[in-house]
Design an enzyme around this catalytic site. Sequence first.
Site, PDB file in Angstrom:
ATOM      1  N   LYS A 232      -4.378 -20.200  -6.267  1.00 57.75           N
ATOM      2  CA  LYS A 232      -5.208 -19.040  -5.542  1.00 57.75           C
ATOM      3  C   LYS A 232      -6.615 -18.952  -5.199  1.00 57.75           C
ATOM      4  CE  LYS A 232      -4.160 -14.589  -4.807  1.00 57.75           C
ATOM      5  NZ  LYS A 232      -3.414 -13.522  -5.268  1.00 57.75           N
TER       6      LYS A 232
ATOM      7  N   SER B 296      -1.622 -19.074  -2.530  1.00 55.17           N
ATOM      8  CA  SER B 296      -1.766 -17.915  -2.286  1.00 55.17           C
ATOM      9  C   SER B 296      -3.055 -17.429  -2.219  1.00 55.17           C
ATOM     10  CB  SER B 296      -1.245 -17.044  -3.400  1.00 55.17           C
ATOM     11  OG  SER B 296       0.030 -17.049  -3.322  1.00 55.17           O
TER      12      SER B 296
END
Length: 370
Positions: free
Chosen positions: A164, A232
């Site tokens: 992330k 992500s």
Amino acid sequence: MTVPDPIEVRKIPIESVTDASGLARLIDDGVLEADRVLAVVGKTEGNGGVNDYTRLLADRAFREVLLAKGTRTADEVARVPLVWSGGTDGVLSPHATVFATADPARVPASDEPRLSVGVAMSEVILPEDIGRPAMVETVAAGVREAMKTAGIDDPADVHYVQTKTPLLTLDTINDAKTRGRDVVTEDTLKSMDISNSTTALGIAVALGEIEAPSAEQIHKDLALYSSVASCSSGVELDRAQIVVVGNVRGVGGRYRAGHGVMKDALDADGIWDAVRSTGLDLPERPRTSDLGDRLVNVFIKCEADPGGSVRGRRNIMLDDSDVHWHRQIKACVGGVAASVTGDPAVFVSVAAVHQGPSGGGTVAAIADLG
């Protein structure tokens, strides 16, 4: 190299945007200890965009449980990677996969490869570095660190790298400008895709899948990709959260990871290949019923084919001004994945440039070998 503790991994439903009761139950039932939770990878039910605040709500709810039921300080809990991917389009169901270490005395010993997980937080990624070689280098360094904590020295033993990373927002764009810096794009939604793709190249460099790319190749040279990256991005952090999942001999435990790639949005065989590579004994043409309860979860990246077609048939995802293609391809691949696993609670994330073949994506699987 010291053998790390074995891993316990469980998938739990998320029943509302602030629900972390599944995690609390795992801890209360003694399945895992709050202080041993290494990472969480989950899907939340928001729009999956820049302003998807369901990721922040889930993040807070899960950290509150870890803080209330463990002995770690707030600062220590804040460093636990919780990787939230927003958007459960179509049949996709909100859920989380929790990774924790386990007491070696409580798990079966095995000389066979078994699941190991390493986590790391990279150095700060400045807004002007997103989409540029400096970010590739920062992510690569973080992946190497996470491999060490997992006890993995051979990149071939890495089957899944979940990250992330920050994307660009109006505030961070303006911050760069006040320091005399420019950014790769001022389109904040596009910056999500670019952050993911740059991170994937950092993973590929760390694992020796590619040489360090030039600035001109980032988000453009689609021949470059990692086969294990799942990236992500969001507004909730300023550095890369990195979770490396692989297999280590001697670590013990019940679980094993594998991976494959989907060649296109309909490639169910790519998902089956990933599941089979965990070591599950499956027939040549498997069915969902062959899995029983042995599949923990699959983790998939997907992308609308830039050519605008799948298997020679034209689609209009990239021309649709009403529903962004992010949501359409996620729903499509989510349906394909759920038809394989028999469970709509599968991790499917969009924006997969440099993550698997163009128009397809990476697939990781974790199985319980008993």
